[in-house]
Design a protein around this motif. Structure first.
Motif, PDB file in Angstrom:
ATOM      1  N   MET A 270      -8.684   3.466  -4.806  1.00 45.42           N
ATOM      2  CA  MET A 270      -9.996   2.990  -5.232  1.00 45.42           C
ATOM      3  C   MET A 270     -10.662   2.106  -4.185  1.00 45.42           C
ATOM      4  SD  MET A 270      -9.151   2.256  -9.247  1.00 45.42           S
ATOM      5  CE  MET A 270     -10.846   2.078  -9.774  1.00 45.42           C
ATOM      6  N   MET A 271      -9.854   1.473  -3.327  1.00 47.39           N
ATOM      7  CA  MET A 271     -10.423   0.657  -2.255  1.00 47.39           C
ATOM      8  C   MET A 271     -10.581   1.445  -0.957  1.00 47.39           C
ATOM      9  SD  MET A 271      -8.343  -2.898  -3.044  1.00 47.39           S
ATOM     10  CE  MET A 271      -9.324  -4.009  -1.995  1.00 47.39           C
ATOM     11  N   GLY A 272     -10.141   2.696  -0.970  1.00 47.42           N
ATOM     12  CA  GLY A 272     -10.283   3.547   0.208  1.00 47.42           C
ATOM     13  C   GLY A 272      -9.392   3.120   1.361  1.00 47.42           C
ATOM     14  N   LEU A 273      -8.183   2.658   1.063  1.00 43.68           N
ATOM     15  CA  LEU A 273      -7.270   2.167   2.089  1.00 43.68           C
ATOM     16  C   LEU A 273      -6.320   3.275   2.517  1.00 43.68           C
ATOM     17  CD1 LEU A 273      -6.396  -1.279   0.431  1.00 43.68           C
ATOM     18  CD2 LEU A 273      -8.190  -0.768   2.105  1.00 43.68           C
ATOM     19  N   PRO A 274      -6.054   3.413   3.811  1.00 40.16           N
ATOM     20  CA  PRO A 274      -5.168   4.475   4.300  1.00 40.16           C
ATOM     21  C   PRO A 274      -3.788   4.395   3.669  1.00 40.16           C
ATOM     22  CG  PRO A 274      -6.330   3.428   6.129  1.00 40.16           C
ATOM     23  CD  PRO A 274      -6.606   2.599   4.913  1.00 40.16           C
ATOM     24  N   ARG A 275      -3.256   5.540   3.289  1.00 41.23           N
ATOM     25  CA  ARG A 275      -1.969   5.564   2.608  1.00 41.23           C
ATOM     26  C   ARG A 275      -0.850   4.980   3.456  1.00 41.23           C
ATOM     27  NH1 ARG A 275       2.432   7.414   0.585  1.00 41.23           N
ATOM     28  NH2 ARG A 275       2.552   8.033  -1.606  1.00 41.23           N
ATOM     29  N   GLU A 276      -0.949   5.162   4.764  1.00 47.07           N
ATOM     30  CA  GLU A 276       0.109   4.660   5.643  1.00 47.07           C
ATOM     31  C   GLU A 276       0.176   3.129   5.658  1.00 47.07           C
ATOM     32  OE1 GLU A 276      -3.395   5.934   8.370  1.00 47.07           O
ATOM     33  OE2 GLU A 276      -2.375   6.671   6.553  1.00 47.07           O
ATOM     34  N   ASP A 277      -0.844   2.470   5.110  1.00 46.72           N
ATOM     35  CA  ASP A 277      -0.851   0.997   5.059  1.00 46.72           C
ATOM     36  C   ASP A 277      -0.303   0.446   3.744  1.00 46.72           C
ATOM     37  OD1 ASP A 277      -2.082   1.100   7.536  1.00 46.72           O
ATOM     38  OD2 ASP A 277      -4.100   0.791   6.737  1.00 46.72           O
ATOM     39  N   TRP A 278      -0.075   1.297   2.769  1.00 45.52           N
ATOM     40  CA  TRP A 278       0.253   0.817   1.425  1.00 45.52           C
ATOM     41  C   TRP A 278       1.550   0.016   1.385  1.00 45.52           C
ATOM     42  CZ3 TRP A 278      -0.970   5.515  -2.307  1.00 45.52           C
ATOM     43  CH2 TRP A 278      -2.347   5.793  -2.228  1.00 45.52           C
ATOM     44  N   THR A 279       2.570   0.480   2.089  1.00 48.46           N
ATOM     45  CA  THR A 279       3.861  -0.223   2.061  1.00 48.46           C
ATOM     46  C   THR A 279       3.727  -1.632   2.621  1.00 48.46           C
ATOM     47  OG1 THR A 279       5.088   1.858   2.256  1.00 48.46           O
ATOM     48  CG2 THR A 279       6.253  -0.161   2.854  1.00 48.46           C
ATOM     49  N   ARG A 280       3.020  -1.743   3.731  1.00 45.54           N
ATOM     50  CA  ARG A 280       2.821  -3.063   4.333  1.00 45.54           C
ATOM     51  C   ARG A 280       2.031  -3.974   3.395  1.00 45.54           C
ATOM     52  NH1 ARG A 280      -1.677  -4.292   8.796  1.00 45.54           N
ATOM     53  NH2 ARG A 280      -1.289  -6.509   9.130  1.00 45.54           N
ATOM     54  N   LEU A 281       0.987  -3.441   2.777  1.00 51.30           N
ATOM     55  CA  LEU A 281       0.159  -4.248   1.880  1.00 51.30           C
ATOM     56  C   LEU A 281       0.947  -4.687   0.646  1.00 51.30           C
ATOM     57  CD1 LEU A 281      -3.159  -2.204   2.116  1.00 51.30           C
ATOM     58  CD2 LEU A 281      -2.730  -4.477   3.067  1.00 51.30           C
ATOM     59  N   THR A 282       1.827  -3.826   0.160  1.00 52.62           N
ATOM     60  CA  THR A 282       2.666  -4.204  -0.976  1.00 52.62           C
ATOM     61  C   THR A 282       3.555  -5.383  -0.616  1.00 52.62           C
ATOM     62  OG1 THR A 282       2.663  -1.953  -1.873  1.00 52.62           O
ATOM     63  CG2 THR A 282       4.459  -3.401  -2.556  1.00 52.62           C
ATOM     64  N   ARG A 283       4.148  -5.348   0.555  1.00 47.83           N
ATOM     65  CA  ARG A 283       5.022  -6.451   0.963  1.00 47.83           C
ATOM     66  C   ARG A 283       4.221  -7.743   1.151  1.00 47.83           C
ATOM     67  NH1 ARG A 283       9.994  -7.739   2.553  1.00 47.83           N
ATOM     68  NH2 ARG A 283      10.196  -9.541   3.928  1.00 47.83           N
ATOM     69  N   LEU A 284       3.052  -7.653   1.776  1.00 51.75           N
ATOM     70  CA  LEU A 284       2.252  -8.852   2.018  1.00 51.75           C
ATOM     71  C   LEU A 284       1.791  -9.487   0.712  1.00 51.75           C
ATOM     72  CD1 LEU A 284       0.092  -7.703   5.076  1.00 51.75           C
ATOM     73  CD2 LEU A 284       1.886  -9.453   5.080  1.00 51.75           C
ATOM     74  N   THR A 285       1.412  -8.672  -0.278  1.00 51.61           N
ATOM     75  CA  THR A 285       0.996  -9.256  -1.552  1.00 51.61           C
ATOM     76  C   THR A 285       2.191  -9.862  -2.287  1.00 51.61           C
ATOM     77  OG1 THR A 285       1.121  -7.041  -2.562  1.00 51.61           O
ATOM     78  CG2 THR A 285      -1.046  -7.831  -1.899  1.00 51.61           C
ATOM     79  N   THR A 286       3.368  -9.252  -2.152  1.00 47.20           N
ATOM     80  CA  THR A 286       4.560  -9.838  -2.763  1.00 47.20           C
ATOM     81  C   THR A 286       4.908 -11.162  -2.099  1.00 47.20           C
ATOM     82  OG1 THR A 286       5.391  -7.602  -3.212  1.00 47.20           O
ATOM     83  CG2 THR A 286       6.948  -9.402  -3.451  1.00 47.20           C
TER      84      THR A 286
END
Length: 423
Positions: free
Chosen positions: A160-176
């Motif tokens: 929904m935010m239009g973020l590249p899928r390859e960034d999802w793992t990194r973003l999950t860790r940063l939010t955690t």
């Protein structure tokens, strides 16, 4: 956070309690503490240090008042305990840190973009991600259900935010890292403050790059919506857009992943799971009960705008007030048999999404994701078993499970469908 049956209220030494301690929620028994507070001292002051302290609110009725009445309690001075005694730099710019009427004007465009009808457009993406996350369970070997669930929110938030899928793992860790900076699995060298600062720095830098790339290529994603939004005739400044991007992704990663883990930890191996799986009509009430039961957002903080009396306690203007959502959602005056996971519970007026003007704007997304997940679990798998120790996040903000080994057996009818998905 451990979801326990409470000890007798009189057995708890409330003077020894530190509700700010992240270790309490990883290894302690907060539900016994909250139960004792609801019975003995439902509006209780905790002194943190020489200059800082806060009131704890543990009853449902009081929690609803504090969260709902922005004329008495403000969100603009910080909504999480790590900001206690500090001024929130996002005040007036981020929806979560802004009071009505400005908050209402900021929220309305986002709310229109997140109606049930709009969110349905992402059903296929979420379903695909659920299948991908559950694929490691196909072999019948133990797999970490909690770790898989922590990746689920990016299926919707990322899309929904239009973020590249390859960034999802990194973003999950940063939010955690942002929600559990004390957890040794996510902490960086230098401790909790250093971890929090690093996570914030990297997340804001990431979204700054996204804004720069998207400025001349706006679409129908949520970041483009923020970039085109006008409040009082003016576009949001860059800092406000970045702050709201952070808030959106944080909200997604706080709410969704810890609901299925909390629920499954309670019902696996019990007749409740069999009943839930066997009756599709119980999907919705079961999901709401899972939200109440897990209460993934552990607390919200407000500041009193004027002197207020709650249950005989005088809260002075300027005092911090912390609502413990998991406690409010176990209040026996609001919920019959609150320590029973009841998949037929109705009505279920839980405050897992908050209350009032700041009711979670992404609740439609969270509910859709959870319904898709539980539908897939119940239709495609059976013979659920816990296969190891459950480990909880070290966090006073999120009631979360970070590791939960499970074994699940795929049903014969689902084998071919998963084989097709793997091709």
């Amino acid at each position: 956070m451990r979801l326990t049956q409470p000890a007798p209220p009189e057995s708890v030494d409330l003077d020894a309690v530190d509700l700010t301690d992240p270790l309490l929620y990883a290894h302690g028994d907060p539900h016994s503490i909250w139960n004792a507070m609801r019975h003995r001292d439902p509006v209780r002051w905790q002194q943190v240090d020489e200059t800082r302290g806060f009131w704890s609110v543990t009853k449902f009725e009081d929690a609803d008042l504090v969260l709902r009445d922005h004329t008495l309690f403000t969100s603009q001075r910080g909504t999480m305990l790590f900001l206690l005694g500090k001024e929130d730099p996002a005040r007036g710019r981020q929806m979560a840190a802004t009071d009505p009427p400005r908050h209402t004007r900021m929220r309305e465009p986002m709310q229109r973009a997140l109606t049930n009808k709009q969110v349905e457009k992402y059903r296929e993406a979420v379903t695909t991600e659920v299948h991908r996350l559950l694929t490691p369970a196909l072999g019948g070997e133990p797999f970490d259900f909690a770790e898989a669930m922590m990746s689920l929110p990016m299926a919707t938030a990322g899309t929904m935010m239009g973020l590249p899928r390859e960034d999802w793992t990194r973003l999950t860790r940063l939010t955690t890292m942002s929600i559990a900076p004390d957890d040794p699995e996510f902490a960086e060298a230098g401790g909790a403050n250093a971890t929090l600062q690093l996570a914030h720095r990297e997340l804001f830098a990431y979204f700054h790059d996204i804004l720069r790339e998207r400025r001349d290529n706006l679409g129908d994603d949520l970041i483009s919506l923020l970039m085109g939004m006008e409040i009082d005739g003016r576009r949001l400044e860059t800092g406000a857009i970045l702050s709201n991007c952070y808030s959106l992704i944080l909200g997604a990663n706080v709410t969704t992943p810890f609901v299925p883990t909390g629920a499954m930890a309670e019902v696996v191996g019990t007749p409740v799971l069999d009943a839930w799986r066997s009756d599709p009509k119980l999907l919705n009430t079961g999901v709401d009960e899972a939200l109440r039961w897990s209460s993934p957002a552990n607390h919200f903080m407000r500041y009193a705008l004027q002197d207020v009396e709650l249950r005989g306690r005088r809260i002075r203007a300027g005092d911090a007030v912390v609502v413990w959502l998991g406690s409010a959602n176990r209040d026996e005056e609001a919920f019959a048999s609150p320590f029973t996971f009841d998949i037929t519970r109705k009505p279920n007026r839980h405050v897992a999404f908050g209350s009032g003007a700041h009711y979670c704007v992404g609740h439609t997304v969270a509910r859709m994701s959870l319904k898709i997940l539980f539908t897939e679990l119940f239709q495609s798998f059976d013979d659920f078993q816990l296969a190891g120790e459950i480990e909880h996040l070290h966090s006073n903000f999120v009631a979360g499970v970070k590791h939960m080994p499970m074994v699940m057996k795929i049903r014969d009818a689902a084998v071919e469908r998963y084989a097709e998905l793997a091709r």
